[in-house]
Design an enzyme around this catalytic site. Structure first.
Site, PDB file in Angstrom:
ATOM      1  N   GLY A   7       4.387  55.901  73.878  1.00 36.91           N
ATOM      2  CA  GLY A   7       5.784  56.107  73.498  1.00 36.91           C
ATOM      3  C   GLY A   7       6.053  57.577  73.270  1.00 36.91           C
ATOM      4  O   GLY A   7       6.870  57.960  72.429  1.00 36.91           O
ATOM      5  N   THR A  77       7.366  48.691  64.821  1.00 31.44           N
ATOM      6  CA  THR A  77       7.690  47.641  63.858  1.00 31.44           C
ATOM      7  C   THR A  77       7.680  46.259  64.511  1.00 31.44           C
ATOM      8  O   THR A  77       7.371  46.110  65.688  1.00 31.44           O
ATOM      9  CB  THR A  77       9.060  47.914  63.223  1.00 31.44           C
ATOM     10  OG1 THR A  77      10.042  48.027  64.265  1.00 31.44           O
ATOM     11  CG2 THR A  77       9.048  49.199  62.411  1.00 31.44           C
ATOM     12  N   HIS A 132      19.557  52.588  58.637  1.00 34.13           N
ATOM     13  CA  HIS A 132      18.871  53.249  59.745  1.00 34.13           C
ATOM     14  C   HIS A 132      19.852  53.624  60.844  1.00 34.13           C
ATOM     15  O   HIS A 132      20.982  53.132  60.882  1.00 34.13           O
ATOM     16  CB  HIS A 132      17.786  52.332  60.322  1.00 34.13           C
ATOM     17  CG  HIS A 132      16.534  52.305  59.508  1.00 34.13           C
ATOM     18  ND1 HIS A 132      16.425  51.589  58.332  1.00 34.13           N
ATOM     19  CD2 HIS A 132      15.331  52.908  59.690  1.00 34.13           C
ATOM     20  CE1 HIS A 132      15.208  51.753  57.837  1.00 34.13           C
ATOM     21  NE2 HIS A 132      14.530  52.549  58.639  1.00 34.13           N
ATOM     22  N   LYS A 136      18.073  51.616  66.258  1.00 38.16           N
ATOM     23  CA  LYS A 136      16.964  50.789  65.779  1.00 38.16           C
ATOM     24  C   LYS A 136      17.163  49.351  66.261  1.00 38.16           C
ATOM     25  O   LYS A 136      18.258  48.793  66.113  1.00 38.16           O
ATOM     26  CB  LYS A 136      16.869  50.846  64.252  1.00 38.16           C
ATOM     27  CG  LYS A 136      15.633  50.145  63.705  1.00 38.16           C
ATOM     28  CD  LYS A 136      15.440  50.472  62.242  1.00 38.16           C
ATOM     29  CE  LYS A 136      14.228  49.754  61.658  1.00 38.16           C
ATOM     30  NZ  LYS A 136      12.973  50.093  62.369  1.00 38.16           N
ATOM     31  N   THR A 143       9.792  48.537  56.773  1.00 37.04           N
ATOM     32  CA  THR A 143       9.637  49.039  55.404  1.00 37.04           C
ATOM     33  C   THR A 143      10.287  48.097  54.402  1.00 37.04           C
ATOM     34  O   THR A 143       9.714  47.791  53.348  1.00 37.04           O
ATOM     35  CB  THR A 143      10.258  50.443  55.284  1.00 37.04           C
ATOM     36  OG1 THR A 143       9.592  51.320  56.186  1.00 37.04           O
ATOM     37  CG2 THR A 143      10.127  50.985  53.863  1.00 37.04           C
TER      38      THR A 143
END
Length: 247
Positions: A7, A77, A132, A136, A143
């Site tokens: 990435g 994530t 965010h 996203k 988190t």
């Protein structure tokens, strides 16, 4: 140590490439992105992979790395219990390989989660608001999920009763999404990077614990901690705080 970034053209990946290049004890062995062959990890002698890709591609990347004896530091994530169990199964076949899954690499964010876990024992109510950037792809953030899980565990350990809430009618989602015991509210908008508030309440007082990531460079000290410690910790580790004791 030879370190590759997956990435590498993304926002976090590009920061990781710069941080590795700036570190005297690390060598960037490969900077791969969509369409690049993972075989370059083997041919370049990569020892550690840093993954900042997407939830859709991360498991295949980790499978390749682990099968080739390469340690993995993961900032991507979307890790639920089923993905973690699958990762544990992969690692069980390669017991010398270490894998760090870090919901957040910000040192302040890790401390925010730990402070929240401590505070959870003392307040009857708690909710999380996370904010965010608009690009996203998942909600709530990793988190926020990790924070809610830690708070829920602390509440259970201290035998806290259910939180008071007299809501009788609501628009679907108005009270957030529940993670464990904790309602989590997600905001997505241009102008944000990564921000979280944990709001505790009890009779006559509230406590707000907030962390703000001003830019992505702020995550890099944590990424470097992960890189420098993952080989020393074979098996699965969830949470950067597990590597921070020796700082």
């Amino acid at each position: 140590m030879k370190v590759a970034v997956l990435g590498a053209k993304g926002r976090m990946g590009a920061e990781a490439v710069a941080a590795i290049n700036a570190a005297s004890d690390l060598t960037l062995s490969a900077a791969l992105d969509l369409g690049d062959s993972l075989d370059q990890l083997v041919s370049s002698g990569t020892e550690i992979v840093v993954d900042f890709t997407t939830p859709d591609s991360v498991m295949k990347n980790l499978e390749f790395a682990i099968q080739n004896g390469i340690h993995v530091v993961v900032g991507t994530t979307g890790f639920d219990e089923s993905k973690l169990n699958l990762l544990k199964s992969m690692l069980s076949k390669h017991p010398k390989v270490g894998a760090l899954i870090a919901p957040n690499f910000g040192l302040g964010a890790v401390l925010m989660m730990q402070f929240s876990q401590t505070a959870a024992k003392y307040f009857e109510s708690v909710e999380i608001v996370e904010m965010h950037h608009a690009h996203k792809v998942d909600a709530p953030s990793g988190t926020a999920i990790r924070t809610a899980e830690m708070i829920t565990a602390a509440r259970k350990q201290s035998k806290k009763p259910a939180m008071p809430d007299s809501t009788k009618s609501e628009i679907a989602g108005a009270r957030g999404g529940k993670v464990g015991d904790v309602p989590v509210h997600s905001i997505r908008s241009h102008g944000y990077v990564a921000h979280q508030e944990v709001i505790f309440g009890d009779l006559g007082e509230t406590l707000t614990i907030r962390h703000d990531s001003i830019n992505r460079a702020g995550f890099m000290p944590g990424v470097l901690i992960g890189i420098r410690n993952v080989a020393k910790n074979p098996g699965l580790t969830v949470g950067l705080e597990n590597y921070m004791g020796g700082m």
